[in-house]
Scaffold this motif. Structure first.
Motif, PDB file in Angstrom:
ATOM      1  N   ASP A  62       0.831  -1.205   0.000  1.00 33.39           N
ATOM      2  CA  ASP A  62       0.000   0.000   0.000  1.00 33.39           C
ATOM      3  C   ASP A  62       0.865   1.255   0.000  1.00 33.39           C
ATOM      4  O   ASP A  62       0.545   2.246  -0.661  1.00 33.39           O
ATOM      5  N   GLN A  63       1.952   1.207   0.756  1.00 37.27           N
ATOM      6  CA  GLN A  63       2.859   2.356   0.790  1.00 37.27           C
ATOM      7  C   GLN A  63       3.465   2.619  -0.584  1.00 37.27           C
ATOM      8  O   GLN A  63       3.543   3.765  -1.041  1.00 37.27           O
ATOM      9  N   ILE A  64       3.878   1.545  -1.268  1.00 39.86           N
ATOM     10  CA  ILE A  64       4.435   1.699  -2.618  1.00 39.86           C
ATOM     11  C   ILE A  64       3.388   2.264  -3.567  1.00 39.86           C
ATOM     12  O   ILE A  64       3.668   3.188  -4.342  1.00 39.86           O
ATOM     13  N   ARG A  65       2.171   1.726  -3.504  1.00 37.15           N
ATOM     14  CA  ARG A  65       1.108   2.204  -4.393  1.00 37.15           C
ATOM     15  C   ARG A  65       0.809   3.687  -4.159  1.00 37.15           C
ATOM     16  O   ARG A  65       0.593   4.448  -5.104  1.00 37.15           O
ATOM     17  N   VAL A 143       4.222  12.434 -24.303  1.00 35.06           N
ATOM     18  CA  VAL A 143       3.086  11.699 -23.744  1.00 35.06           C
ATOM     19  C   VAL A 143       3.638  10.820 -22.620  1.00 35.06           C
ATOM     20  O   VAL A 143       4.435   9.915 -22.872  1.00 35.06           O
ATOM     21  N   LYS A 144       3.218  11.095 -21.399  1.00 34.46           N
ATOM     22  CA  LYS A 144       3.764  10.388 -20.236  1.00 34.46           C
ATOM     23  C   LYS A 144       2.745   9.391 -19.702  1.00 34.46           C
ATOM     24  O   LYS A 144       1.629   9.781 -19.346  1.00 34.46           O
ATOM     25  N   LEU A 145       3.135   8.123 -19.635  1.00 33.99           N
ATOM     26  CA  LEU A 145       2.228   7.059 -19.214  1.00 33.99           C
ATOM     27  C   LEU A 145       2.829   6.255 -18.058  1.00 33.99           C
ATOM     28  O   LEU A 145       4.018   5.948 -18.061  1.00 33.99           O
ATOM     29  N   PHE A 146       1.971   5.924 -17.114  1.00 31.47           N
ATOM     30  CA  PHE A 146       2.381   5.192 -15.919  1.00 31.47           C
ATOM     31  C   PHE A 146       1.515   3.949 -15.786  1.00 31.47           C
ATOM     32  O   PHE A 146       0.307   3.979 -16.042  1.00 31.47           O
ATOM     33  N   SER A 147       2.122   2.830 -15.385  1.00 28.89           N
ATOM     34  CA  SER A 147       1.368   1.585 -15.261  1.00 28.89           C
ATOM     35  C   SER A 147       1.979   0.700 -14.185  1.00 28.89           C
ATOM     36  O   SER A 147       3.181   0.774 -13.908  1.00 28.89           O
ATOM     37  N   THR A 148       1.146  -0.138 -13.583  1.00 32.19           N
ATOM     38  CA  THR A 148       1.634  -1.184 -12.680  1.00 32.19           C
ATOM     39  C   THR A 148       0.896  -2.476 -13.004  1.00 32.19           C
ATOM     40  O   THR A 148      -0.206  -2.448 -13.553  1.00 32.19           O
ATOM     41  N   TYR A 162      10.689 -13.837  -8.703  1.00 35.43           N
ATOM     42  CA  TYR A 162       9.579 -14.775  -8.838  1.00 35.43           C
ATOM     43  C   TYR A 162       9.169 -14.873 -10.302  1.00 35.43           C
ATOM     44  O   TYR A 162       9.434 -13.973 -11.099  1.00 35.43           O
ATOM     45  N   ARG A 163       8.486 -15.953 -10.636  1.00 32.12           N
ATOM     46  CA  ARG A 163       8.005 -16.111 -12.011  1.00 32.12           C
ATOM     47  C   ARG A 163       6.821 -15.196 -12.287  1.00 32.12           C
ATOM     48  O   ARG A 163       6.607 -14.803 -13.433  1.00 32.12           O
ATOM     49  N   GLU A 164       6.067 -14.890 -11.279  1.00 31.39           N
ATOM     50  CA  GLU A 164       5.103 -13.794 -11.362  1.00 31.39           C
ATOM     51  C   GLU A 164       5.596 -12.703 -10.426  1.00 31.39           C
ATOM     52  O   GLU A 164       5.701 -12.916  -9.222  1.00 31.39           O
ATOM     53  N   HIS A 165       5.948 -11.560 -10.970  1.00 28.46           N
ATOM     54  CA  HIS A 165       6.351 -10.459 -10.123  1.00 28.46           C
ATOM     55  C   HIS A 165       5.650  -9.191 -10.598  1.00 28.46           C
ATOM     56  O   HIS A 165       5.082  -9.139 -11.694  1.00 28.46           O
ATOM     57  N   PHE A 166       5.689  -8.174  -9.763  1.00 31.22           N
ATOM     58  CA  PHE A 166       4.925  -6.959 -10.029  1.00 31.22           C
ATOM     59  C   PHE A 166       5.869  -5.801 -10.351  1.00 31.22           C
ATOM     60  O   PHE A 166       6.923  -5.655  -9.735  1.00 31.22           O
ATOM     61  N   GLN A 167       5.452  -5.025 -11.325  1.00 33.80           N
ATOM     62  CA  GLN A 167       6.328  -3.983 -11.840  1.00 33.80           C
ATOM     63  C   GLN A 167       5.574  -2.665 -11.955  1.00 33.80           C
ATOM     64  O   GLN A 167       4.380  -2.639 -12.226  1.00 33.80           O
ATOM     65  N   ALA A 168       6.290  -1.581 -11.729  1.00 28.67           N
ATOM     66  CA  ALA A 168       5.766  -0.236 -11.981  1.00 28.67           C
ATOM     67  C   ALA A 168       6.550   0.347 -13.148  1.00 28.67           C
ATOM     68  O   ALA A 168       7.777   0.299 -13.153  1.00 28.67           O
ATOM     69  N   ILE A 343      11.531   7.057 -23.880  1.00 29.74           N
ATOM     70  CA  ILE A 343      12.361   6.559 -22.785  1.00 29.74           C
ATOM     71  C   ILE A 343      11.438   6.083 -21.665  1.00 29.74           C
ATOM     72  O   ILE A 343      10.336   6.609 -21.477  1.00 29.74           O
ATOM     73  N   GLY A 344      11.881   5.066 -20.945  1.00 27.59           N
ATOM     74  CA  GLY A 344      11.079   4.568 -19.835  1.00 27.59           C
ATOM     75  C   GLY A 344      11.915   3.728 -18.893  1.00 27.59           C
ATOM     76  O   GLY A 344      13.066   3.392 -19.176  1.00 27.59           O
ATOM     77  N   PHE A 345      11.323   3.387 -17.766  1.00 25.90           N
ATOM     78  CA  PHE A 345      12.000   2.496 -16.822  1.00 25.90           C
ATOM     79  C   PHE A 345      10.955   1.725 -16.035  1.00 25.90           C
ATOM     80  O   PHE A 345       9.779   2.118 -15.953  1.00 25.90           O
ATOM     81  N   GLY A 346      11.392   0.617 -15.453  1.00 26.34           N
ATOM     82  CA  GLY A 346      10.523  -0.200 -14.621  1.00 26.34           C
ATOM     83  C   GLY A 346      11.165  -0.441 -13.266  1.00 26.34           C
ATOM     84  O   GLY A 346      12.393  -0.547 -13.153  1.00 26.34           O
ATOM     85  N   LEU A 347      10.325  -0.515 -12.248  1.00 22.69           N
ATOM     86  CA  LEU A 347      10.771  -0.828 -10.886  1.00 22.69           C
ATOM     87  C   LEU A 347      10.133  -2.138 -10.447  1.00 22.69           C
ATOM     88  O   LEU A 347       8.916  -2.318 -10.607  1.00 22.69           O
ATOM     89  N   GLY A 348      10.937  -3.042  -9.889  1.00 19.11           N
ATOM     90  CA  GLY A 348      10.410  -4.293  -9.357  1.00 19.11           C
ATOM     91  C   GLY A 348       9.796  -4.065  -7.983  1.00 19.11           C
ATOM     92  O   GLY A 348      10.512  -3.817  -7.004  1.00 19.11           O
ATOM     93  N   MET A 349       8.484  -4.117  -7.912  1.00 24.75           N
ATOM     94  CA  MET A 349       7.796  -3.808  -6.652  1.00 24.75           C
ATOM     95  C   MET A 349       8.097  -4.851  -5.580  1.00 24.75           C
ATOM     96  O   MET A 349       8.202  -4.529  -4.392  1.00 24.75           O
ATOM     97  N   ASP A 350       8.277  -6.122  -5.996  1.00 21.66           N
ATOM     98  CA  ASP A 350       8.608  -7.173  -5.021  1.00 21.66           C
ATOM     99  C   ASP A 350       9.943  -6.886  -4.339  1.00 21.66           C
ATOM    100  O   ASP A 350      10.089  -7.064  -3.127  1.00 21.66           O
TER     101      ASP A 350
END
Length: 472
Positions: A62-65, A143-148, A162-168, A343-350
């Motif tokens: 929740d804090q990350i979100r 155009v700036k887009l954000f997703s998780t 993990y084989r299923e992991h969550f990304q921002a 340009i973009g980047f991803g963060l591993g939420m796990d």
């Protein structure tokens, strides 16, 4: 057709319940027949590499979100959500044949309709597809887009992977100025440090554009060909398919060979050189912690020019990667769109959750209920549902224990929660449409009608806040 009365329906239901009880008792006396077939045992665990996110961990998530939602808004990013399943060739074309992700890690399968699809191994390709499909190229740039969301890779499970992991994901389309590269690195820094993770460092590099990279790759192939016998088996294959990935190999012998390999920053064209120099100047201006890592190439073939990763160090000197990204100025063309620098980047939420636990970072603390609703008797239980709904509608967070019968057990729950007010509805109160309001702080109580309940509760809660402030 005339509608049945509620009273008649209840009477019929009672008869059926009585008949069902008799049948159940008769059936209980009959001997049980042997099962015709043995059912397959249910595995009471998720597949390997996947896991449940339990309530105890949710405050970290929740804090990350909350941090992601706030900072994405501050930096002007709009939310986008794309499907977890896409056509497989979207990822094969964008990520690139010869990469570990495409060759070994994608979950590819055919649908019942014969479509070849894949669980997404990353978010950018799907976001790029949506950008083209929905005509976002006509929007003001960038155009700036954000997703998780979850991503899937058939990788070897290990700590933090993990084989299923969550990304921002944060992606910006339509701007080639290196100031945007710097802004996204600054954004990544802001997110990670806002989560209480302070000891971080960025690794940056430039892998050039297709024009200057071709010459560099020829030099790289010639170098590794001369050292081929010292490479691991995977890197011998990469030499034919994706030689730059050898630089990213973690095998000790490959690391040693790569140490003296040609560096991409020494073979940039003038445009890429100016771009990288400007980026470094921006990072210096922002006073962001970074080093140039000439072996950093990232694992996706669509990257051009800037690539970067976010790392942390613990007390023992161990390094933890939280994610990374870079430019992909030609990806939209590869997917069938017009030329669009991006340009973009991803963060591993796990991994962020794991690091927050390690450094004892602050979790999101959910607001606790200040009111408890207790009821005694069937009529009181029915009436309490409306009272509970009215309290919630007025923004009063209320706890209850509708399933418990005795008032004593309910009051024990209220005491354990440490609420400030306990509301009690018994048989008399249910008939009179009243509620007993007990102030747990002062010990006083009064009986009020339903029409005055909300006002009475808010008044007590307000007074309790004033008292607690004055005591401080």
């Amino acid at each position: 057709m005339a509608q049945l009365s509620v009273k008649k329906v209840k009477k019929e239901l009672t008869k059926k319940m009585d008949k069902k009880t008799v049948k159940t008792q008769v059936a209980a006396r009959k001997p049980l027949k042997a099962k015709q077939s043995v059912e397959e045992e249910i595995m009471l665990q998720p597949p390997r590499g996947m896991r449940d996110l339990l309530p105890g961990d949710q405050p970290y998530w929740d804090q990350i979100r909350r941090v992601l939602a706030r900072i994405s808004l501050e930096y002007g990013f709009g939310r986008i959500d794309t499907p977890a399943i896409e056509y497989a060739n979207l990822f094969i074309r964008s990520i690139g044949a010869g990469t570990d992700i495409v060759d070994k890690e994608m979950y590819i399968f055919n649908t019942k309709g014969g479509d070849k699809v894949s669980l997404r191994p990353e978010l950018t390709a799907g976001i790029g597809r949506a950008y083209i499909q929905h005509g976002m190229n006509v929007l003001p740039k960038p155009v700036k887009l954000f997703s998780t969301g979850p991503v899937y890779r058939y990788d070897r499970p290990q700590e933090g992977r993990y084989r299923e992991h969550f990304q921002a994901n944060f992606d910006a389309f339509g701007e080639q100025d290196p100031i945007l590269d710097a802004q996204l690195i600054q954004l990544a820094h802001r997110v990670v440090t806002s989560l209480g993770i302070k000891n971080i460092q960025f690794q940056v590099n430039s892998i050039g554009c297709p024009k200057c990279r071709k010459e560099y790759q020829n030099l790289l192939v010639a170098y590794f060909e001369s050292k081929k016998q010292k490479l691991c088996q995977n890197c011998k294959k990469r030499l034919e398919t994706n030689p730059m990935r050898i630089l990213d190999c973690k095998e000790d012998k490959c690391v040693q060979v790569s140490t003296t390999a040609p560096q991409s920053v020494d073979h940039l064209c003038m445009e890429c050189r100016v771009h990288f120099k400007s980026l470094l100047e921006y990072l210096d201006e922002l006073d962001l912690p970074y080093i140039i890592n000439p072996r950093l190439v990232r694992g996706l073939s669509y990257y051009t020019k800037t690539v970067f990763e976010i790392w942390s160090n613990d007390e023992e000197g161990k390094r933890h990667s939280f994610g990374g990204g870079g430019r992909y100025d030609y990806l939209m063309e590869q997917l069938g769109g017009e030329h669009t620098p991006a340009i973009g980047f991803g963060l591993g939420m796990d991994r962020l959750v794991a690091e927050m636990k390690r450094v004892h970072a602050k979790m999101y603390i959910e607001p606790k209920p200040r009111v408890f609703l207790a009821q005694l008797g069937d009529l009181a239980k029915k009436k309490s549902l409306n009272v509970f709904a009215e309290l919630q509608k007025n923004g009063i967070l209320t706890a209850e224990s509708f399933g418990r019968g005795s008032l004593k057990s309910q009051l024990r729950v209220a005491d354990r929660l440490g609420v400030e007010i306990t509301l009690i509805i018994g048989q008399k109160e249910a008939l009179d449409k009243t509620v007993i309001v007990k102030d747990m702080v002062s010990g006083t109580q009064e009986t009020v009608g339903h029409d005055r309940l909300i006002l009475a509760v808010k008044k007590i809660l307000k007074n309790n806040v004033v008292i607690s402030h004055s005591e401080e």
